[in-house]
Design an enzyme around this catalytic site. Structure first.
Site, PDB file in Angstrom:
ATOM      1  N   PRO A 108     -18.248  -4.561   8.073  1.00  0.00           N
ATOM      2  CA  PRO A 108     -18.402  -5.798   8.736  1.00  0.00           C
ATOM      3  C   PRO A 108     -18.470  -5.391  10.446  1.00  0.00           C
ATOM      4  O   PRO A 108     -17.831  -4.205  10.606  1.00  0.00           O
ATOM      5  CB  PRO A 108     -17.174  -6.532   8.318  1.00  0.00           C
ATOM      6  CG  PRO A 108     -16.464  -5.760   7.390  1.00  0.00           C
ATOM      7  CD  PRO A 108     -17.051  -4.307   7.544  1.00  0.00           C
TER       8      PRO A 108
ATOM      9  N   LYS B 189     -10.202   4.088   9.398  1.00  0.00           N
ATOM     10  CA  LYS B 189     -11.202   3.413   8.421  1.00  0.00           C
ATOM     11  C   LYS B 189     -12.172   4.706   8.188  1.00  0.00           C
ATOM     12  O   LYS B 189     -12.660   4.709   6.846  1.00  0.00           O
ATOM     13  CB  LYS B 189     -12.196   2.379   9.370  1.00  0.00           C
ATOM     14  CG  LYS B 189     -11.645   0.807   9.375  1.00  0.00           C
ATOM     15  CD  LYS B 189     -11.566   0.435   7.863  1.00  0.00           C
ATOM     16  CE  LYS B 189     -10.943  -0.889   7.706  1.00  0.00           C
ATOM     17  NZ  LYS B 189     -10.869  -1.333   6.168  1.00  0.00           N
TER      18      LYS B 189
ATOM     19  N   VAL C 281      -9.635  -5.260   0.688  1.00  0.00           N
ATOM     20  CA  VAL C 281      -9.629  -5.681   1.812  1.00  0.00           C
ATOM     21  C   VAL C 281      -8.391  -5.052   2.799  1.00  0.00           C
ATOM     22  O   VAL C 281      -8.372  -4.986   3.860  1.00  0.00           O
ATOM     23  CB  VAL C 281      -9.679  -7.207   2.093  1.00  0.00           C
ATOM     24  CG1 VAL C 281      -9.936  -7.665   3.356  1.00  0.00           C
ATOM     25  CG2 VAL C 281     -10.683  -7.803   1.209  1.00  0.00           C
TER      26      VAL C 281
ATOM     27  N   LEU D 223       0.804  -1.279   0.045  1.00  0.00           N
ATOM     28  CA  LEU D 223       0.052  -0.005   0.016  1.00  0.00           C
ATOM     29  C   LEU D 223       0.974   1.068  -0.108  1.00  0.00           C
ATOM     30  O   LEU D 223       0.399   2.243  -0.490  1.00  0.00           O
ATOM     31  CB  LEU D 223      -1.012  -0.063   1.344  1.00  0.00           C
ATOM     32  CG  LEU D 223      -1.932  -1.142   1.275  1.00  0.00           C
ATOM     33  CD1 LEU D 223      -2.983  -1.029   2.662  1.00  0.00           C
ATOM     34  CD2 LEU D 223      -3.173  -0.623   0.079  1.00  0.00           C
TER      35      LEU D 223
END
Length: 374
Positions: free
Chosen positions: A223, A200, A107, A88
């Site tokens: 989730p 997030k 993910v 990343l």
């Protein structure tokens, strides 16, 4: 650059796919290639296996290709698997992995919950955690934009982006995708796990912003605590958090309490269901925006009672007090189920299988009690 002319534009007909984690026969997926980032993680590894079993070709990315090969190459259907080294933090490192892919599941994410520094902590978190996390997500999206073949991106978000309390601090009756945790509130209060929450929130926000600017079709799946069996050699962090009342982990149990204080309960989803939901949202032409994916919730006393039933070494009595007795807010996954998604496992199944897998793995001692599977 526009990726497709509408939701899931360019997808082959996938009728007959029933959402089960089992091999698929339709030839529609036989030549379809998708990419999974973070393929050695809990969700990532299970998602790779689920896709291979359905007949998809999978480009799996990982920083450590050796680790990825040892884990993923054991899966059935691995002739359709290619592993790519991607980081990343390295611009352009996802270009080869997403080339020729119809869809990308993003993910991969940092699992930092807290930071050890005390001075200039906000500057440290911005420069070392949140800004790199945002850059990493944009690296993936930019690679998708350059590839030209990608028709949909499924972004894995987190229940940490959601709160059951309104602006006045009052409990909502219903919690859904619109119940977003305010970023400023996280910076100001710094609750347990606040670094992960910020990461997030910011990556999801920037992902949607970038997707809108570039006309990229992106959906986000949210989730809750993911648990159940696992394929990784290490016990996943989310499973460890769920079992922290049993283990007494001083760092992870407060995170569970923080989730409860923010949502009024502990929402859960089985690992197979969350992966099936990822694939469902990739295949559903009408999917857009955010989708909460929780099969049900337990208050902390209810959760510990379930744990004590599955693991008799553990007593739930000390957890019975100190939590409000009011009816907790409803954590709604109606946006997902209204599209036709069906959950396979309930809360009790999740607890039972998490405990059984952790006993088998050696993370929990094996009680000499009838009914507990080795």
């Amino acid at each position: 650059m526009s990726i497709g002319s509408g939701p899931a534009a360019g997808f082959r007909s996938l009728e007959g796919m029933d959402g089960a984690d089992s091999p698929s026969s339709p030839s529609a997926v036989a030549t379809t290639t998708v990419c999974v980032t973070g393929a050695t993680g809990y969700i990532g590894s299970w998602l790779v296996r689920s896709l291979l079993r359905r007949g998809y070709n999978v480009h799996a990315t990982a920083r450590d290709t050796g680790k990825a090969s040892r884990l993923l190459s054991t899966f059935s259907g691995n002739s359709g698997l290619k592993i790519f080294r991607s980081d990343l933090n390295e611009e352009g490192s996802f270009d080869e992995a997403v080339k020729g892919c119809l869809a990308v599941f993003h993910v991969a994410a940092s699992m930092e919950f807290n930071v050890p520094v005390e001075e200039n902590i906000e500057d440290h978190v911005r420069s070392k955690i949140t800004e790199p996390a945002v850059r990493g997500t944009l690296n993936v999206l930019q690679a998708c934009s350059r590839a030209g073949s990608v028709k949909r991106i499924v972004f894995t978000s987190s229940i940490s982006t959601i709160t059951a309390k309104d602006d006045k601090g009052e409990w909502r009756e219903l919690v859904d995708e619109s119940s977003v945790t305010p970023i400023n509130g996280v910076w100001n209060t710094k609750p347990r796990g606040w670094v992960y929450i910020l990461s997030k929130l910011l990556t999801e926000e920037k992902a949607f912003q970038f997707a809108k600017e570039k006309c990229i079709d992106l959906v986000s799946i949210i989730p809750p605590t993911v648990a159940g069996p696992f394929l990784t050699t290490d016990v996943p962090a989310s499973v460890q958090v769920l079992l922290s009342p049993v283990t007494g982990d001083p760092n992870l149990y407060p995170i569970l309490v923080s989730v409860h204080s923010r949502l009024g309960s502990i929402p859960l989803v089985h690992i197979e269901d969350i992966c099936n939901a990822h694939i469902f949202l990739m295949e559903q032409q009408g999917a857009e925006g955010k989708f909460l994916c929780s099969v049900g919730s337990s208050t902390l006393p209810q959760l510990t009672d379930l744990l004590s039933l599955e693991y008799p070494y553990f007593s739930s009595e000390r957890f019975a007090k100190g939590f409000h007795n009011a009816i907790p807010p409803v954590i709604s996954s109606k946006r997902l189920t209204n599209l036709g998604f069906k959950f396979k496992y309930g809360v009790k199944d999740i607890i039972e299988q998490s405990v059984a897998c952790c006993i088998k793995n050696g993370f929990l001692k094996c009680p000499i009690t009838e009914g507990i599977n080795n």
